[in-house]
Design a protein around this motif. Sequence first.
Motif, short mmCIF file in Angstrom:
data_model
loop_
_atom_site.label_atom_id
_atom_site.label_comp_id
_atom_site.label_asym_id
_atom_site.label_seq_id
_atom_site.Cartn_x
_atom_site.Cartn_y
_atom_site.Cartn_z
N LYS A 32 0.84 -1.19 0.00
CA LYS A 32 0.00 0.00 0.00
C LYS A 32 0.88 1.24 0.00
CE LYS A 32 -3.84 2.07 2.57
NZ LYS A 32 -4.62 2.01 3.84
N GLY A 34 1.59 4.29 1.40
CA GLY A 34 1.33 5.13 2.56
C GLY A 34 -0.09 5.00 3.04
N ASP A 35 -0.78 6.12 3.18
CA ASP A 35 -2.15 6.13 3.66
C ASP A 35 -3.18 6.16 2.54
OD1 ASP A 35 -1.25 6.19 6.34
OD2 ASP A 35 -1.01 8.37 6.25
N ASP A 37 -5.44 4.65 -0.71
CA ASP A 37 -6.15 3.40 -1.00
C ASP A 37 -5.45 2.61 -2.11
OD1 ASP A 37 -8.10 3.92 0.92
OD2 ASP A 37 -9.36 5.01 -0.52
N ASP A 134 4.39 8.93 -0.64
CA ASP A 134 3.45 7.86 -0.31
C ASP A 134 4.07 6.48 -0.58
OD1 ASP A 134 1.53 9.82 0.29
OD2 ASP A 134 0.77 9.82 -1.77
N ARG A 177 -1.03 14.76 4.97
CA ARG A 177 -0.06 13.68 5.10
C ARG A 177 0.81 13.79 6.36
NH1 ARG A 177 -0.93 14.20 -0.39
NH2 ARG A 177 -0.77 12.26 -1.61
#
Length: 357
Positions: A32, A34-35, A37, A134, A177
């Motif tokens: 994935k 980072g945060d 989808d 990311d 972020r």
Amino acid sequence: MREMGGDQIEEAVAGCIAALRPTVARDWTEVKAGDLDWNCHETAVHVADDLVAYAANLAGRARDAYVPFELKLDDGTDNSGLLHVIETTGALLAATVRTTPRAVRAFHPFPFRSADRVGSAAMGIAEVLLHTHDMAKGLEVPYRPSDALAESVLALLFPHVQPGPTPWETLLWATGRGELPGRAPVTEWHWYNNLVVPADRLDLVGIRPAEARDLSLGGDGGFQWTEDGPYEGTREAAGFLLKAYEGGVHRPEFGVFALVRREDGRAIGGMGFHSAPDEEGRVEIGYDLTESARGHGYATEALRTLADWALSRADVRSLFATIEPVNLPSQAVVGRAGFTKVSEDGEGLAFELRAAR
């Protein structure tokens, strides 16, 4: 002024490639970003797709929508090949930015539905910086771009965001972020390309904080001026804009505009607002022209245009201007633009134009 351009795009892309190349043997579809989808493979494709889309919009002079195509990788493209695609699309955007005239604007939805070459370069760089962050976070590899790149992105695309102690951490915070001491978390965000308001013979081009800084320091702000420009009033107004930005109270649409003559692309003056409208919907306006541009009706044309734009907004009910008693030409300009004198004191004559509603 050093514009945000091809060199900076190439610097951002090179940093992305250097950070991610050590991870090409891994399965990016399983990690994935980072945060987000998306996984790292999807995020890398998105970066390349954005870079070529900004290039295509500029090259194709897209006006009302993105050029209708989408990047698609060949079957079997590995991570090394995907990095090559990012390098290539970055080179395409850099070349397009270098060869596109400053006056050209291409479609982008946020927030005024167009971006020039500087804004397109900054958006491409922002996509690279943020999404490399990311992916690097997900892949657990180090990444940090130069503060110069992050600061330029903030001063060009985030004029509504007060600069923080360090540009990179501020950009991460502004895009949801990261955290910044003393500031609430950001959950929704978008960047701002500058506003351009067209008149008959002129374009009123919104001056961004990066350009205001250069003007206030004696530079050209990235504009091509007439030989006797910019006039001191424009430099002073740019300084006020910069102070508002640094204080976190700058409203981009109520800033300063360069008056750019369409026939030759030359900037001939500045016009803008002293601040955002107050609680009663009142806002002060000011302007100046280079001496060589005076006497041709440019100030009246620009003032009528900006007044019409402002008074069409729900948050503006009246405009006013303060003019020295001895400045008869400026009094004539506001009179031709529909302003009427409402008061007179030791500081000057006050003129007002109210909304018809």
